[in-house]
Design a protein around this motif. Structure first.
Motif, mmCIF file in Angstrom:
data_model
loop_
_atom_site.group_PDB
_atom_site.id
_atom_site.type_symbol
_atom_site.label_atom_id
_atom_site.label_comp_id
_atom_site.label_asym_id
_atom_site.label_seq_id
_atom_site.Cartn_x
_atom_site.Cartn_y
_atom_site.Cartn_z
ATOM 1 N N GLY A 106 0.931 -1.839 0.010
ATOM 2 C CA GLY A 106 0.135 -0.084 0.317
ATOM 3 C C GLY A 106 0.989 1.307 -0.136
ATOM 4 O O GLY A 106 1.790 1.180 1.053
ATOM 5 N N PHE A 107 0.570 2.605 -0.783
ATOM 6 C CA PHE A 107 1.084 3.722 -0.525
ATOM 7 C C PHE A 107 2.522 3.818 -1.645
ATOM 8 O O PHE A 107 3.253 4.411 -0.547
ATOM 9 C CB PHE A 107 0.839 4.970 0.658
ATOM 10 C CG PHE A 107 -0.085 4.491 1.425
ATOM 11 C CD1 PHE A 107 -1.122 4.812 0.118
ATOM 12 C CD2 PHE A 107 -0.474 3.995 2.312
ATOM 13 C CE1 PHE A 107 -2.870 5.530 0.772
ATOM 14 C CE2 PHE A 107 -2.442 4.333 3.325
ATOM 15 C CZ PHE A 107 -3.115 4.819 1.898
ATOM 16 N N ARG A 108 2.226 2.156 -1.922
ATOM 17 C CA ARG A 108 4.061 2.649 -2.347
ATOM 18 C C ARG A 108 4.284 2.523 -3.834
ATOM 19 O O ARG A 108 3.353 2.199 -4.710
ATOM 20 C CB ARG A 108 4.829 1.029 -2.350
ATOM 21 C CG ARG A 108 4.674 1.044 -0.669
ATOM 22 C CD ARG A 108 5.298 -0.220 0.009
ATOM 23 N NE ARG A 108 6.827 -0.051 -0.704
ATOM 24 C CZ ARG A 108 7.583 -1.378 -1.011
ATOM 25 N NH1 ARG A 108 7.342 -2.354 0.329
ATOM 26 N NH2 ARG A 108 8.922 -1.304 -1.228
ATOM 27 N N PRO A 194 0.602 8.862 4.127
ATOM 28 C CA PRO A 194 1.265 7.863 3.789
ATOM 29 C C PRO A 194 2.005 6.712 4.030
ATOM 30 O O PRO A 194 2.320 6.047 4.235
ATOM 31 C CB PRO A 194 0.445 7.698 2.306
ATOM 32 C CG PRO A 194 -0.408 8.837 1.460
ATOM 33 C CD PRO A 194 0.722 10.187 2.813
ATOM 34 N N LEU A 195 3.513 7.915 3.938
ATOM 35 C CA LEU A 195 4.575 7.068 4.493
ATOM 36 C C LEU A 195 4.854 6.877 5.330
ATOM 37 O O LEU A 195 5.384 6.299 6.326
ATOM 38 C CB LEU A 195 5.779 8.119 3.477
ATOM 39 C CG LEU A 195 7.088 8.091 4.271
ATOM 40 C CD1 LEU A 195 7.630 6.849 2.904
ATOM 41 C CD2 LEU A 195 8.226 9.207 3.501
ATOM 42 N N LEU A 196 4.199 7.939 6.018
ATOM 43 C CA LEU A 196 4.702 7.923 8.005
ATOM 44 C C LEU A 196 4.014 6.620 8.412
ATOM 45 O O LEU A 196 4.220 6.093 9.032
ATOM 46 C CB LEU A 196 3.724 9.217 8.440
ATOM 47 C CG LEU A 196 4.692 10.311 8.441
ATOM 48 C CD1 LEU A 196 3.511 11.560 8.909
ATOM 49 C CD2 LEU A 196 6.079 10.154 8.439
ATOM 50 N N SER A 197 2.693 6.524 7.356
ATOM 51 C CA SER A 197 1.758 4.890 8.538
ATOM 52 C C SER A 197 2.517 4.328 7.943
ATOM 53 O O SER A 197 2.920 2.335 8.348
ATOM 54 C CB SER A 197 0.267 5.436 7.757
ATOM 55 O OG SER A 197 0.797 5.268 5.819
ATOM 56 N N ASN A 198 3.484 3.910 7.031
ATOM 57 C CA ASN A 198 3.651 2.829 6.292
ATOM 58 C C ASN A 198 5.022 3.011 7.163
ATOM 59 O O ASN A 198 5.768 1.487 7.559
ATOM 60 C CB ASN A 198 4.684 3.155 4.495
ATOM 61 C CG ASN A 198 4.273 1.918 3.510
ATOM 62 O OD1 ASN A 198 2.636 0.872 4.077
ATOM 63 N ND2 ASN A 198 3.501 2.591 2.548
#
Length: 427
Positions: A106-108, A194-198
């Motif tokens: 996700g988000f990548r 999105p980056l912080l969640s990953n």
């Protein structure tokens, strides 16, 4: 910070934010006016960011409905803060992409839901027929700031950047004109979240990898595949303890479960024990609910507008589920959509004489047109009558510009190969 605030990186961030077409934040400045503002104030902004004296403005909170009920809170930063966050994300993603797990999709960049489904299907074909479906409760609202900053500090040495990210995490939220301070959670809706969640959930990926589990994660949706119910119960208990004690997140006990793979859904699909992908019934129900909303008979909008509103909805749905071999189901769905539209168009006629003229104008015989026009049936029953089907046939809808799921499904399948070796059907 030098790389983040470089002219090329800021310019690229502005183009991305402009392309996203977001609304204005609490300062009411639209995206289109940022270039003019930056020409005059850009040097001052960059100076404040370099020295660490910049303080983000608050975010405007809006609520949108979730597909399964409830509300999702989104924070809309100002255009300036969105561009700064996008600039940060562009630089940091290059660093963290090399560190993230291969099981995360996700988000990548260059990764998507279909690849995640293909991976999950492969595990099931190996005989892992039980899934540990972990649901995180209000994940983006309960992210622990100190833990996230600690994870960031393990990779990032720039203290000014770390301070800026923490300020973004703690930026105030405006609700009903009042700004309140944020003490936990990530600003969902901003380019950086999105980056912080990953980064937060990469710690979970590392733990699952150390334990040798076969799993797939897409954002906060994580499925672990095991060979038995007993093994699944054991994994659920141990991983839930890790998530709540180490990551300081909350596992939703009501929605998380251990079951056979075909008893749950993942990314809108259900995976059968054979490894076949099937479209979850809830996905079909949500599409029908959207069509019902658009074709509601008392909306009072032009028929052409209905067609134009339906097109992106149907196209987007089919683009996601195009890999399923579901021609028969799509034919039924197309027929149902056409009947909903016939019903709306008949309702527009209002008077019997208007309906009579409409049917005759489309080639229906005068006698049978009068039979339908003078009928006491409701619009839904009339829409299923032979006269309505003859007047508004498939060719007529094609001329109106209606997006045909069946025909476009055939075209897409001729252009692309399915991501999974096995056939896909709809249940």
């Amino acid at each position: 910070m030098e790389e983040i605030l470089s002219h090329d990186n800021i310019k690229r961030a502005y183009k991305q934010v402009k392309q996203n077409k977001g609304v204005a934040g609490i300062d009411q400045m639209p995206v289109g006016k940022f270039a003019t503002w930056y020409t005059q104030e850009g040097a001052t902004l960059i100076a404040h960011l370099h020295t660490g004296s910049y303080h983000p403005q608050g975010v405007k909170q809006v609520e949108i409905p979730k597909p399964n009920g409830g509300k999702r809170k989104l924070g809309i930063p100002t255009v300036t803060d969105r561009i700064i966050q996008q600039a940060i994300a562009q630089v940091l993603s290059q660093i963290y992409e090399r560190k993230f797990s291969d099981h995360s999709y996700g988000f990548r960049p260059n990764r998507n839901a279909h690849q995640a489904l293909q991976k999950a299907s492969g595990y099931i074909e190996e005989g892992r027929l039980t899934v540990v479906d972990i649901d995180l409760k209000t994940f983006f609202d309960v992210v622990h700031h100190d833990r996230l900053m600690y994870r960031l500090s393990e990779t990032i040495g720039d203290k000014i950047l770390l301070k800026l990210i923490r300020r973004y995490l703690q930026s105030g939220v405006m609700v009903d004109g009042v700004i309140s301070q944020r003490t936990e959670g990530t600003p969902q809706g901003s380019p950086l979240f999105p980056l912080l969640s990953n980064i937060v959930l990469d710690e979970l990926d590392e733990e699952l990898g150390k334990r040798g589990h076969k799993f797939v994660r897409y954002a906060d949706d994580c499925n672990i595949f095991v060979r038995s119910q007993m093994a699944g119960e054991r994994v659920m208990e141990s991983i839930s303890n890790f998530i709540e004690s180490k990551l300081k997140l909350i596992v939703n006990k009501e929605k998380s479960k251990v079951c056979e793979v075909n008893q749950t859904k993942f990314l809108g699909y259900t995976i059968q024990q054979s490894g076949n992908l099937t479209v979850a019934q809830k996905s079909l129900d949500r599409l029908k609910a959207k069509v019902r909303t658009i074709t509601k008979r008392n909306r009072g909008v032009k028929f052409e507008q209905l067609i134009s509103e339906l097109t992106p909805v149907l196209r987007g749905w089919l683009n996601y589920y195009q890999y399923a071999k579901c021609q028969r189901q799509l034919q039924k769905l197309d027929a149902w959509i056409r009947r909903k539209l016939r019903c709306y168009r008949l309702k527009q006629c209002k008077r019997p004489i208007t309906l009579y003229r409409f049917l005759v104008g489309l080639g229906v015989k005068k006698g049978t047109s009068w039979l339908l026009a003078l009928s006491g049936k409701g619009c839904w029953r009339k829409s299923g009558c032979p006269q309505a089907n003859q007047a508004m046939d498939n060719q007529w809808f094609e001329e109106q510009g209606l997006y045909n799921l069946t025909l476009n499904y055939a075209r897409l399948n001729n252009l692309r190969k399915p991501p999974c070796a096995r056939a896909c059907t709809v249940v």
